[in-house]
Design a protein around this motif. Structure first.
Motif, PDB file in Angstrom:
ATOM      1  N   ALA A  27      28.737  19.948 101.163  1.00 23.01           N
ATOM      2  CA  ALA A  27      28.916  20.175 102.599  1.00 23.01           C
ATOM      3  C   ALA A  27      29.491  18.894 103.196  1.00 23.01           C
ATOM      4  CB  ALA A  27      27.571  20.502 103.249  1.00 23.01           C
ATOM      5  N   VAL A  56      37.091  23.128 104.674  1.00 22.25           N
ATOM      6  CA  VAL A  56      38.129  23.409 105.664  1.00 22.25           C
ATOM      7  C   VAL A  56      38.997  22.155 105.850  1.00 22.25           C
ATOM      8  CG1 VAL A  56      36.657  22.833 107.669  1.00 22.25           C
ATOM      9  CG2 VAL A  56      38.604  24.372 107.959  1.00 22.25           C
ATOM     10  N   GLY A  57      40.303  22.387 105.897  1.00 18.61           N
ATOM     11  CA  GLY A  57      41.234  21.308 106.205  1.00 18.61           C
ATOM     12  C   GLY A  57      41.617  20.459 105.014  1.00 18.61           C
ATOM     13  N   MET A  68      34.828  34.253 110.684  1.00 17.28           N
ATOM     14  CA  MET A  68      35.318  33.082 109.945  1.00 17.28           C
ATOM     15  C   MET A  68      34.892  31.813 110.663  1.00 17.28           C
ATOM     16  SD  MET A  68      39.237  34.353 109.256  1.00 17.28           S
ATOM     17  CE  MET A  68      39.771  34.420 110.959  1.00 17.28           C
ATOM     18  N   GLY A  69      35.135  30.662 110.029  1.00 16.53           N
ATOM     19  CA  GLY A  69      34.871  29.372 110.656  1.00 16.53           C
ATOM     20  C   GLY A  69      35.751  29.171 111.888  1.00 16.53           C
ATOM     21  N   ALA A 129      40.395  28.777  98.490  1.00 15.13           N
ATOM     22  CA  ALA A 129      40.400  29.267  99.872  1.00 15.13           C
ATOM     23  C   ALA A 129      41.033  28.224 100.782  1.00 15.13           C
ATOM     24  CB  ALA A 129      38.965  29.545 100.328  1.00 15.13           C
ATOM     25  N   ASP A 159      42.368  33.480  99.671  1.00 13.38           N
ATOM     26  CA  ASP A 159      42.880  33.991 100.942  1.00 13.38           C
ATOM     27  C   ASP A 159      43.208  35.468 100.725  1.00 13.38           C
ATOM     28  OD1 ASP A 159      43.308  33.156 103.499  1.00 13.38           O
ATOM     29  OD2 ASP A 159      44.945  31.795 103.001  1.00 13.38           O
ATOM     30  N   ASN A 219      26.036  18.928 106.978  1.00 13.84           N
ATOM     31  CA  ASN A 219      24.955  19.895 107.152  1.00 13.84           C
ATOM     32  C   ASN A 219      23.946  19.779 105.999  1.00 13.84           C
ATOM     33  OD1 ASN A 219      23.490  22.063 108.001  1.00 13.84           O
ATOM     34  ND2 ASN A 219      25.241  23.468 108.126  1.00 13.84           N
TER      35      ASN A 219
HETATM   36  N1  LIG Z   1      36.450  32.107 106.677  1.00  8.07           N
HETATM   37  C1  LIG Z   1      37.337  32.931 106.168  1.00  8.07           C
HETATM   38  O1  LIG Z   1      37.178  34.151 106.285  1.00  8.07           O
HETATM   39  C2  LIG Z   1      38.546  32.402 105.447  1.00  8.07           C
HETATM   40  C3  LIG Z   1      39.514  33.301 104.977  1.00  8.07           C
HETATM   41  C4  LIG Z   1      40.585  32.808 104.252  1.00  8.07           C
HETATM   42  C5  LIG Z   1      40.723  31.452 104.019  1.00  8.07           C
HETATM   43  N2  LIG Z   1      39.789  30.596 104.516  1.00  8.07           N
HETATM   44  C6  LIG Z   1      39.953  29.147 104.291  1.00  8.07           C
HETATM   45  O2  LIG Z   1      38.786  28.664 103.637  1.00  8.07           O
HETATM   46  C7  LIG Z   1      38.501  27.330 104.055  1.00  8.07           C
HETATM   47  C8  LIG Z   1      37.068  27.310 104.620  1.00  8.07           C
HETATM   48  O3  LIG Z   1      37.031  28.102 105.785  1.00  8.07           O
HETATM   49  P1  LIG Z   1      35.653  28.503 106.470  1.00  8.07           P
HETATM   50  O4  LIG Z   1      35.998  29.492 107.509  1.00  8.07           O
HETATM   51  O5  LIG Z   1      34.668  28.838 105.414  1.00  8.07           O
HETATM   52  O6  LIG Z   1      35.262  27.123 107.182  1.00  8.07           O
HETATM   53  P2  LIG Z   1      33.857  26.709 107.803  1.00  8.07           P
HETATM   54  O7  LIG Z   1      32.989  27.888 108.001  1.00  8.07           O
HETATM   55  O8  LIG Z   1      34.172  25.840 108.956  1.00  8.07           O
HETATM   56  O9  LIG Z   1      33.205  25.816 106.626  1.00  8.07           O
HETATM   57  C9  LIG Z   1      33.815  24.634 106.215  1.00  8.07           C
HETATM   58  C10 LIG Z   1      33.071  24.000 105.058  1.00  8.07           C
HETATM   59  O10 LIG Z   1      33.707  22.753 104.766  1.00  8.07           O
HETATM   60  C11 LIG Z   1      32.776  21.661 104.954  1.00  8.07           C
HETATM   61  N3  LIG Z   1      33.506  20.537 105.528  1.00  8.07           N
HETATM   62  C12 LIG Z   1      33.984  20.441 106.797  1.00  8.07           C
HETATM   63  N4  LIG Z   1      34.604  19.250 106.960  1.00  8.07           N
HETATM   64  C13 LIG Z   1      34.489  18.596 105.780  1.00  8.07           C
HETATM   65  C14 LIG Z   1      34.884  17.294 105.339  1.00  8.07           C
HETATM   66  N5  LIG Z   1      35.522  16.428 106.148  1.00  8.07           N
HETATM   67  N6  LIG Z   1      34.595  16.930 104.066  1.00  8.07           N
HETATM   68  C15 LIG Z   1      33.938  17.775 103.241  1.00  8.07           C
HETATM   69  N7  LIG Z   1      33.512  19.009 103.600  1.00  8.07           N
HETATM   70  C16 LIG Z   1      33.798  19.415 104.870  1.00  8.07           C
HETATM   71  C17 LIG Z   1      31.717  22.211 105.895  1.00  8.07           C
HETATM   72  O11 LIG Z   1      30.502  21.478 105.783  1.00  8.07           O
HETATM   73  P3  LIG Z   1      29.457  21.379 107.034  1.00  8.07           P
HETATM   74  O12 LIG Z   1      28.800  22.734 107.114  1.00  8.07           O
HETATM   75  O13 LIG Z   1      28.524  20.306 106.618  1.00  8.07           O
HETATM   76  O14 LIG Z   1      30.287  21.056 108.236  1.00  8.07           O
HETATM   77  C18 LIG Z   1      31.604  23.661 105.388  1.00  8.07           C
HETATM   78  O15 LIG Z   1      30.857  23.691 104.186  1.00  8.07           O
HETATM   79  C19 LIG Z   1      39.568  26.982 105.104  1.00  8.07           C
HETATM   80  O16 LIG Z   1      40.600  26.285 104.465  1.00  8.07           O
HETATM   81  C20 LIG Z   1      40.084  28.335 105.572  1.00  8.07           C
HETATM   82  O17 LIG Z   1      41.421  28.306 106.005  1.00  8.07           O
HETATM   83  C21 LIG Z   1      38.709  31.041 105.216  1.00  8.07           C
END
Ligand SMILES: NC(=O)c1ccc[n+]([C@@H]2O[C@H](COP(=O)([O-])OP(=O)(O)OC[C@H]3O[C@@H](n4cnc5c(N)ncnc54)[C@H](OP(=O)(O)O)[C@@H]3O)[C@@H](O)[C@H]2O)c1
Length: 384
Positions: free
Chosen positions: A36, A100-101, A202-203, A121, A148, A39
């Motif tokens: 993480a 993310v990112g 989503m996030g 992802a 994705d 968190n």
């Molecule tokens: N959500 C979807 O449905 C979806 C669909 C397709 C693709 N994606 C892609 O999947 C990726 C994740 O998306 P998400 O929606 O799951 O995001 P999210 O809910 O915001 O979760 C992000 C994850 O990354 C961690 N994180 C954030 N900043 C970080 C950093 N600087 N260093 C290390 N870890 C970090 C967070 O930890 P904390 O909890 O500790 O902040 C959390 O575990 C993104 O690239 C997004 O484009 C997502």
């Protein structure tokens, strides 16, 4: 047979969906690493539940909290970016890249360097590193499986077919929460309105990207690298129901599409089980209840982000990394209430216009371009 898995970004939306699938098949999976950012409490609880070998917080300031949460267990706790990269080097049958990112780039590249199977992802990592990442995949023999939903759909539609027979790859886009808003209203869109996606949960960052359509722009660049047919054979179509996740049209006129519910557990399961299949708890697709599947051309006047991304993909070099970095900074400013919604794409265009570094050829150079593009975007947003 038990398979080993590491999940980077375990506390996020994709992380939660992945762990939900693993939870249902506990006897089939052994969790190696969970990570993480900050968190620590949630991460400790997940690491305990899944008896992970190790848990890593990227933010070193949260390590003591993680240690507290894991006290009395044999689970190793670690913190900081180097620890994240080390965890990505640990052997695992599948490494889920769901940070993310661009923060996810270094661990994803570390897993690729070890020749692992990476369920990707974290699109921003591939958008930024582009050719550098794909060259690393070729060099190490790693397997990149797209998570994705669109790219997973294309991957499935391409199975067994040669790219030379492809006429078009069509990425579908929901159009986001503002797809029917008039241009004048968009300028006043708020963060809470932008994160309310009509179809997907989503996030926050990807939800805003969906609202600006930058998500589809990033996906265009992602597809350009994963399925190298050239930008001229990649296109985007708006499909508000998010049931057709993407399509491949072949030169004989056949179009193959992948359909499914708007639930990320479907493409995640496809990547986790590939080349086999696994069960998911997702409801069967009831097309009679859905009734209509509609499609329309994207409106690049109201949503210029896809135009910027297509141009960045065609220009290549450092452009996609600059576009991604500027977008990450602009989205954070929007979510923080410091930038208007329509200024996000405008800021990305401005950064691209003012910063054109040479093409990065190594991971270190990609990270340097990303850092410099972020710094310059912040300066433009908050001049001294
Ligand atoms: N959500 C979807 O449905 C979806 C669909 C397709 C693709 N994606 C892609 O999947 C990726 C994740 O998306 P998400 O929606 O799951 O995001 P999210 O809910 O915001 O979760 C992000 C994850 O990354 C961690 N994180 C954030 N900043 C970080 C950093 N600087 N260093 C290390 N870890 C970090 C967070 O930890 P904390 O909890 O500790 O902040 C959390 O575990 C993104 O690239 C997004 O484009 C997502």
């Amino acid at each position: 047979m038990t398979r080993t898995i590491s999940i980077f970004g375990a506390t996020g939306s994709i992380g939660a969906s992945t762990l939900d699938l693993i939870r249902r098949e506990r006897d089939k999976w052994k969790v190696v690493a969970l990570t993480a950012n900050g968190n620590a409490d949630e991460l400790a609880s997940l690491a305990r539940e899944f008896s992970a070998d190790c848990a890593v917080v990227a933010d070193e300031g949260c390590l003591s909290r993680l240690r507290e949460g894991l006290s009395g267990t044999p689970i190793r706790a670690a913190g900081g970016e180097a620890a994240l990269t080390e965890a990505a080097s640990l052997p695992a049958d599948v490494t889920v890249a769901a940070i993310v990112g661009c923060a996810g780039l270094a661990p994803t590249m570390a897993a690729i360097a070890q020749g692992r199977t990476v369920a990707l992802a974290n699109k921003e990592a591939l958008v930024s590193a582009g050719e550098v990442m794909m060259a690393a995949v070729r060099a190490s023999g790693a397997t990149l499986l797209p998570v994705d939903s669109e790219h997973n759909a294309i991957f499935q539609c391409l199975a067994g077919n040669d790219l030379e027979h492809v006429r078009w790859i069509t990425l579908t886009a929901s159009g986001g929460p503002f797809r029917d808003w008039p241009a004048e209203r968009l300028a006043h869109a708020t963060p809470s309105e932008a994160v309310k996606h009509p179809n997907w949960s989503m996030g926050a960052k990807i939800s805003v990207d969906s609202a600006t359509m930058m998500n589809k722009g990033l996906e265009f660049i992602e597809a350009y690298h994963l399925f190298p047919v050239g930008t001229g054979r990649l296109r985007i179509i708006v499909h508000p129901q998010s049931i057709v996740h993407s399509m491949v049209e072949y030169r004989d006129g056949s179009t193959l599409a992948q359909l499914g519910p708007s639930d990320m557990r479907v493409p995640i399961a496809s990547a986790l089980a590939w080349p086999a299949r696994m069960d998911t708890p997702c409801a069967p697709l009831d097309l009679a209840a859905i009734g209509e599947l509609t499609f329309r051309a994207p409106d690049e006047q109201r949503f210029p982000a896809t135009r910027l991304a297509r141009a960045a993909a065609a220009a290549g070099g450092a452009c996609p990394a600059v576009l991604n970095a500027a977008n990450e900074v602009a989205v954070a400013a929007f979510l923080g209430g410091k930038l208007g919604f329509t200024r996000i794409a405008a800021q990305v265009e401005e950064t691209l216009g003012r910063f054109a570094p040479p093409a990065p050829t190594t991971l270190a150079e990609v990270i340097a371009v990303d850092a410099e593009a972020r710094a310059r975007t912040r300066e433009m947003l908050e001049p001294a």
